[in-house]
Design a protein around this motif. Structure first.
Motif, short mmCIF file in Angstrom:
data_model
loop_
_atom_site.label_atom_id
_atom_site.label_comp_id
_atom_site.label_asym_id
_atom_site.label_seq_id
_atom_site.Cartn_x
_atom_site.Cartn_y
_atom_site.Cartn_z
N CYS A 283 0.86 -1.18 0.00
CA CYS A 283 0.00 0.00 0.00
C CYS A 283 0.90 1.24 0.00
CB CYS A 283 -0.92 0.03 1.23
SG CYS A 283 -2.01 -1.39 1.39
N TYR A 284 0.46 2.28 -0.69
CA TYR A 284 1.27 3.49 -0.80
C TYR A 284 0.44 4.72 -0.51
CZ TYR A 284 4.46 0.35 -3.29
OH TYR A 284 5.30 -0.68 -3.63
N LEU A 285 1.12 5.77 -0.09
CA LEU A 285 0.49 7.07 0.15
C LEU A 285 1.12 8.10 -0.76
CD1 LEU A 285 -0.51 8.69 3.49
CD2 LEU A 285 0.97 9.97 1.93
N LEU A 286 0.29 8.89 -1.43
CA LEU A 286 0.75 9.95 -2.31
C LEU A 286 0.13 11.26 -1.86
CD1 LEU A 286 2.14 10.94 -4.92
CD2 LEU A 286 0.05 10.36 -6.15
N ASP A 287 0.96 12.24 -1.55
CA ASP A 287 0.49 13.54 -1.09
C ASP A 287 0.29 14.46 -2.28
OD1 ASP A 287 0.03 16.00 0.01
OD2 ASP A 287 1.56 15.84 1.56
N GLY A 288 -0.97 14.77 -2.57
CA GLY A 288 -1.29 15.66 -3.67
C GLY A 288 -1.76 17.02 -3.23
N GLY A 289 -1.39 17.42 -2.02
CA GLY A 289 -1.82 18.73 -1.53
C GLY A 289 -3.18 18.65 -0.88
N PRO A 290 -4.22 19.24 -1.48
CA PRO A 290 -5.56 19.17 -0.89
C PRO A 290 -6.12 17.76 -0.79
CG PRO A 290 -5.44 20.92 -2.51
CD PRO A 290 -4.18 20.13 -2.66
N THR A 291 -5.59 16.82 -1.60
CA THR A 291 -6.02 15.43 -1.56
C THR A 291 -4.82 14.52 -1.35
OG1 THR A 291 -7.87 15.87 -3.07
CG2 THR A 291 -7.20 13.58 -2.81
N VAL A 292 -4.96 13.61 -0.40
CA VAL A 292 -3.94 12.59 -0.16
C VAL A 292 -4.52 11.26 -0.66
CG1 VAL A 292 -2.73 11.27 1.62
CG2 VAL A 292 -2.87 13.77 1.79
N TYR A 293 -3.75 10.55 -1.46
CA TYR A 293 -4.20 9.29 -2.05
C TYR A 293 -3.55 8.10 -1.35
CZ TYR A 293 -5.93 12.15 -5.91
OH TYR A 293 -6.60 13.09 -6.66
N VAL A 294 -4.34 7.07 -1.14
CA VAL A 294 -3.84 5.78 -0.65
C VAL A 294 -4.11 4.75 -1.73
CG1 VAL A 294 -4.01 3.99 1.09
CG2 VAL A 294 -4.23 6.39 1.76
N TRP A 295 -3.03 4.15 -2.26
CA TRP A 295 -3.16 3.12 -3.30
C TRP A 295 -2.95 1.76 -2.65
CZ3 TRP A 295 -0.12 -0.79 -5.35
CH2 TRP A 295 -0.52 -1.31 -6.59
N THR A 296 -3.86 0.83 -2.92
CA THR A 296 -3.83 -0.50 -2.30
C THR A 296 -3.65 -1.56 -3.36
OG1 THR A 296 -5.34 0.29 -0.59
CG2 THR A 296 -5.07 -2.09 -0.81
N GLY A 297 -2.60 -2.37 -3.25
CA GLY A 297 -2.39 -3.46 -4.18
C GLY A 297 -3.41 -4.57 -3.99
N ARG A 298 -3.68 -5.31 -5.05
CA ARG A 298 -4.70 -6.37 -4.99
C ARG A 298 -4.29 -7.50 -4.06
NH1 ARG A 298 -9.57 -5.23 -6.61
NH2 ARG A 298 -9.95 -7.40 -7.13
N ALA A 299 -3.00 -7.70 -3.86
CA ALA A 299 -2.53 -8.84 -3.06
C ALA A 299 -2.40 -8.51 -1.58
CB ALA A 299 -1.20 -9.34 -3.60
N THR A 300 -2.85 -7.35 -1.13
CA THR A 300 -2.77 -6.99 0.29
C THR A 300 -3.95 -7.54 1.06
OG1 THR A 300 -3.85 -4.88 -0.19
CG2 THR A 300 -1.45 -4.88 -0.14
N SER A 301 -3.75 -7.75 2.36
CA SER A 301 -4.80 -8.29 3.22
C SER A 301 -5.70 -7.18 3.75
CB SER A 301 -4.18 -9.05 4.39
OG SER A 301 -3.50 -8.14 5.26
N LEU A 302 -6.82 -7.56 4.35
CA LEU A 302 -7.74 -6.59 4.93
C LEU A 302 -7.07 -5.83 6.07
CD1 LEU A 302 -10.51 -5.28 5.18
CD2 LEU A 302 -11.27 -7.25 6.53
N ASP A 303 -6.29 -6.53 6.88
CA ASP A 303 -5.60 -5.86 7.99
C ASP A 303 -4.59 -4.84 7.48
OD1 ASP A 303 -7.02 -7.25 9.88
OD2 ASP A 303 -5.52 -8.83 10.13
N GLU A 304 -3.88 -5.19 6.40
CA GLU A 304 -2.92 -4.25 5.83
C GLU A 304 -3.63 -3.01 5.29
OE1 GLU A 304 0.69 -7.17 4.29
OE2 GLU A 304 -1.14 -6.99 3.09
N ARG A 305 -4.80 -3.20 4.73
CA ARG A 305 -5.56 -2.07 4.19
C ARG A 305 -6.07 -1.17 5.32
NH1 ARG A 305 -8.90 -5.01 -0.82
NH2 ARG A 305 -7.05 -6.04 -1.68
#
Length: 887
Positions: A283-305
């Motif tokens: 999972c990754y975090l991208l800071d776009g200023g007014p919006t922060v994005y969290v990208w979640t890979g398909r192979a991650t677990s519910l706890d990781e998300r």
């Protein structure tokens, strides 16, 4: 997908089964469903989860999850809403996009669910207090912002809260006042009137007076005097501009990139970011200023998300309270997120799922507790009949050769060559009995840039001389839209070309190896099932060109036959037979099914070789999307308009309607002449961006549509009200008239903008922005023109052309003064009404010959009653009329 369902809240069982909204409020850290009667009521002390389910044209369901946080909600409730949103996504199969919405800074997409606006109520469930019942409403002052989506914010009841730029609503016990700042736009005033109506209906039971107060217009208006009296008397408003809302992030300049699974923090300076940074098990975090994005890979677990969601909440704690969070899952990324990266490609390519595979996946997810209804729908729904042009108009076609254009005879209409460009003009009578025109350039895949530019110049020349309702288009070979197909009885694309520029290229690049196995050999691939999607394309006469999904027309010196692929349908085979007859009318082709070919067939094609033998799946139209084109210093922006309606087409704007099969650039009447001329160049900029981020074809057909000249194929994507485009009525006047119960006053044209747009620092389009071919470099042609010559069909060679309803040639004053012939009434016999008849009754409408038949003879000719015939689509009525020689 590695998500376990055992930790998903029971409240989310069975959700997302049909289109619509589902809302939960967090009560004692548990999501509690809200009844529909309470949808749109949000308390400042609460947190909510909102699920928007949308049914797509493909039959699949799309999910958007929003969690809304009131300004007085507790941190614990806000955290619960964030975590429960992740669980809700897991219950839906991990395909939803999730948005964090903060009171006062909601996204446009969220606000469109609750039109006309959201006005949060004081109090909340968790705090134990509710909005008190009062006998008298205390004055409340609201500031309204927005031209398409209105944002309503309560401000202190004070003169200092007012300004000249915005619209304000003062709600009192006996009257609602709308104060229009002198610098506010007509659209903002109109949107504010919707809020006035909302307050009147919800807080006053529809029994409250409404007054409009114009900034700077005191005069002797009683309403203005009352309004200023509530503020202690009139006094000048300060010149301070209104506080700006959060600026949109600048796509392509992500500030921070963090891997949230292993805690690895990466400061990435690349702009745009490389797509390869995203790994499917992280999972990754991208800071776009007014919006922060969290990208979640398909192979991650519910706890990781969940951990990634919590980390994002902690990260924005140091940022402004209005910061949004958008969480996207791999494979379902939004365009704003993709904008931070270079060319977006799906890792591993787009998955292809067979029907058997779909069943296995659905069974596996069902074992995990996922309700799979609607989850993996892939079968395309029945296609709606497209909206086509009136079929009784006048068609003209020209072949382009350098700077000149040569008329194409009517018997060759529909015959195009890959090495050439053509200009097509179709003039007809529209539904409003006005003269309308469709003009386009068709660009062959092997045509020269000079011919392409010349074709577009001819289109511009024709368009500038036409005074009626006009639609322009640019069409590339192989991407023809249904409106173009329907203009021709059959559409055939031949190899080679006739223009001098193409012939020069062929002679310069010809190879001695280019030979045919037999003189006169030709092979055509035929696709389509209806008159608006049928096409025959000449291909290389070798067996590798065959395809089991299609039909083919084969011709040699001694043989003329139809080859039917094993997966072709009866409709496709009938279309192939019709086109084959139009190509070579003096002989009937023999039919040959795949698998029964004689050796001579394969010998003529150079021997039997491997060719595609699996069924091809054709993507259906995707749901249309509407984008607003705007300019900002150094950048061109296309901002999506969600849940759009006709009212979102504002006269000051340029809009892009993207259906994935065709693109329409809509230009408002109030747009500057400079931008009107660059309409197609603007559309090309959108195509360039959408191709890079979303895989949109670079050769998509582009239509240029002016406000007031919208064709049916454009308006069908809206709940269209023709009265709104008949005469211009500004949206504020229309809504005010409806509020006051009186008719609105129309105008011929919209009022001009009060101030001109400052062109400083505006981004430049291509140097040759008038040319739609700037980004379309074509491959050099190598294939000579075949000896196969098209011939007229029996219908073309025997039947005269139908008399057109509209003649674009201007009439003289003498002809205009002549009295029209008396209208015929009928009924008349079928024999004298036919087109071929030499004794047609005078004064009949030649486009409605069937209407002069008696009911008995009508049923005899058409095999159905008049009402049944009228219920058919227009194109099908015309087919019956052609067969009966009444068209």
């Amino acid at each position: 997908m590695a998500v376990s369902m055992k930790n998903v809240d029971p409240a989310f069982q069975g959700i997302g089964q049909k289109a619509g909204l589902e809302i939960w409020r967090i009560e004692n850290f548990v999501p509690v469903p809200l009844p529909k009667s309470d949808h749109g009521k949000f308390y400042t002390g609460d947190s909510y989860i909102i699920l928007k389910t949308t049914a797509l044209k493909s039959g699949a369901l799309r999910y958007d999850i929003h969690f809304w946080l009131g300004k007085a909600t507790s941190q614990d409730e806000a955290g619960t809403a964030a975590i429960k949103s992740v669980e809700l996504d897991a219950a839906l199969g991990g395909r939803a996009v999730q948005y964090r919405e903060v009171q006062g800074s909601e996204s446009d997409k969220f606000l469109t669910y609750f039109k006309p606006c959201i006005i949060p109520l004081e109090g909340g469930c968790a705090s134990g207090f509710k909005k008190p019942e009062v006998e008298k409403i205390e004055p409340r002052l609201f500031c309204c912002k927005g031209r398409r989506v209105v944002r309503v914010k309560e401000v202190p009841f004070s003169r200092s809260s007012l300004n000249h730029d915005d619209v304000f609503i003062l709600d009192t016990d006996v009257k609602i006042y709308q104060f229009n700042g002198v610098n506010s736009s007509i659209q903002e005033r109109a949107k504010a009137l919707e809020v006035v109506q909302f307050i009147k209906d919800n807080d006053h039971d529809g029994k409250c007076a409404v007054a409009i107060v114009e900034d700077g217009k005191m005069a002797a208006e009683a309403d203005a005097g009352e309004f200023w009296g509530l503020f202690g008397g009139f006094a000048p408003i300060g010149k301070k501009a209104s506080i700006k809302e959060n600026e949109d992030e600048d796509p392509g300049s992500g500030k921070l990139f963090i891997c949230l699974v292993d805690g690895n923090v990466q400061e990435v300076s690349a702009s745009p970011l490389p797509r390869e940074l995203l790994e499917t098990d992280k999972c990754y975090l991208l800071d776009g200023g007014p919006t922060v994005y969290v990208w979640t890979g398909r192979a991650t677990s519910l706890d990781e998300r969940k951990s990634a969601s919590k980390a994002a909440e902690e990260y924005i704690a140091k940022k402004p309270e209005t910061t949004r969070i958008t969480r996207v899952i791999e494979g379902f990324e939004t365009l704003p997120f993709k904008s931070y990266f270079g060319e977006w490609t799906t890792a591993g390519g787009a998955p292809v799922v067979s029907e058997e595979g779909r069943g296995k996946v659905a069974a596996l997810l069902k074992q995990q507790g996922v309700d799979v209804k609607g989850l993996l729908k892939g079968a395309s729904v029945k296609e709606d009949e497209p909206s086509l042009f009136n079929s009784s108009g006048k068609l003209e076609v020209w072949r382009v050769d350098g700077k000149t254009k040569t008329p194409v005879p009517s018997e060759a209409h529909g015959h195009f060559y890959s090495g050439d460009c053509f200009v097509v003009r179709y003039t007809y009578q529209g539904d409003q009995k006005e003269t309308e025109c469709f003009v386009c350039c068709w660009l062959g895949n092997q045509s020269t840039e000079e011919d392409q530019s010349s074709a577009f110049s001819h289109v511009e020349e024709i368009s500038s001389s036409f005074k009626g309702r006009l639609v322009q288009a640019r069409v590339f070979e192989g991407k023809e839209p249904s409106q173009f197909f329907a203009l021709f009885s059959s559409l055939v694309i031949f190899k080679g070309g006739q223009s001098s520029g193409y012939k020069t290229l062929v002679s310069e690049s010809a190879s001695e190896d280019e030979t045919y196995t037999e003189e006169g050999l030709a092979l055509f691939r035929v696709r389509g099932t209806k008159p608006y999607n049928s096409l025959a394309v000449q291909v290389e006469p070798v067996s590798a060109s065959l395809n089991s999904s299609d039909c083919f027309i084969f011709q040699s010196a001694k043989t003329y036959l139809l080859w039917f692929g094993s997966f072709s349908t009866l409709e496709e085979q009938q279309v192939a037979a019709r086109i084959a007859t139009s190509l070579k009318s003096e002989s009937s082709p023999k039919s040959l099914k795949e698998g029964s070919e004689p050796p001579t067939f394969w010998n003529a094609l150079g021997g039997k070789k491997v060719y595609p033998s699996q069924r091809e799946l054709v993507d259906s139209d995707k749901d249309p999307r509407l984008f607003e084109y705007t300019r900002k210093p150094g950048n061109l922006l296309f901002e999506e308009t969600f849940n759009f309606t006709q009212d979102d087409l504002l006269s000051d704007d340029i809009m892009i309607l993207d259906t994935r099969c065709e693109l329409s650039v809509w230009i408002g009447q109030n747009v500057s002449p400079k931008d009107k001329k660059q309409g197609l160049a603007i559309a090309e900029k959108y195509v360039e961006r959408a191709n890079r981020l979303d895989g949109l074809s670079k050769d998509i057909p582009i239509f240029k549509i002016l406000e007031g000249s919208e064709p049916a194929f454009f308006t069908r994507h809206f709940a269209w009200d023709p009265s709104k485009s008949a005469a211009y009525v500004d949206p504020f006047e229309r809504r005010l008239a409806a509020l006051q119960g009186r008719p609105a006053q129309g105008h011929d044209t919209p009022p001009k903008k009060r101030t001109a747009t400052n062109g400083a620092n505006e981004p430049k389009l291509d140097a040759d922005s008038s040319s739609p071919m700037a980004s379309s470099q074509r491959q050099s042609p190598l294939t000579p023109r075949p000896s196969f010559t098209p011939r007229k069909s029996p219908v073309e060679s025997k039947e005269p052309s139908p008399e057109p309803v509209v003649d674009p040639t201007p009439t003289t004053s003498e002809s205009s003064d002549a009295p029209p012939p008396p209208a015929a009434t009928g009924p008349f016999s079928y024999e004298i009404l036919k087109v071929k008849s030499s004794s047609n009754p005078p004064g009949i409408d030649v486009t409605k010959r069937e209407s002069y038949l008696s009911p008995e003879e009508f049923k005899s000719v058409f095999g159905m009653e008049v009402d049944q015939f009228r219920a058919l689509p227009k194109w099908k009525q015309d087919q019956y009329k052609k067969a009966a020689d009444l068209f």
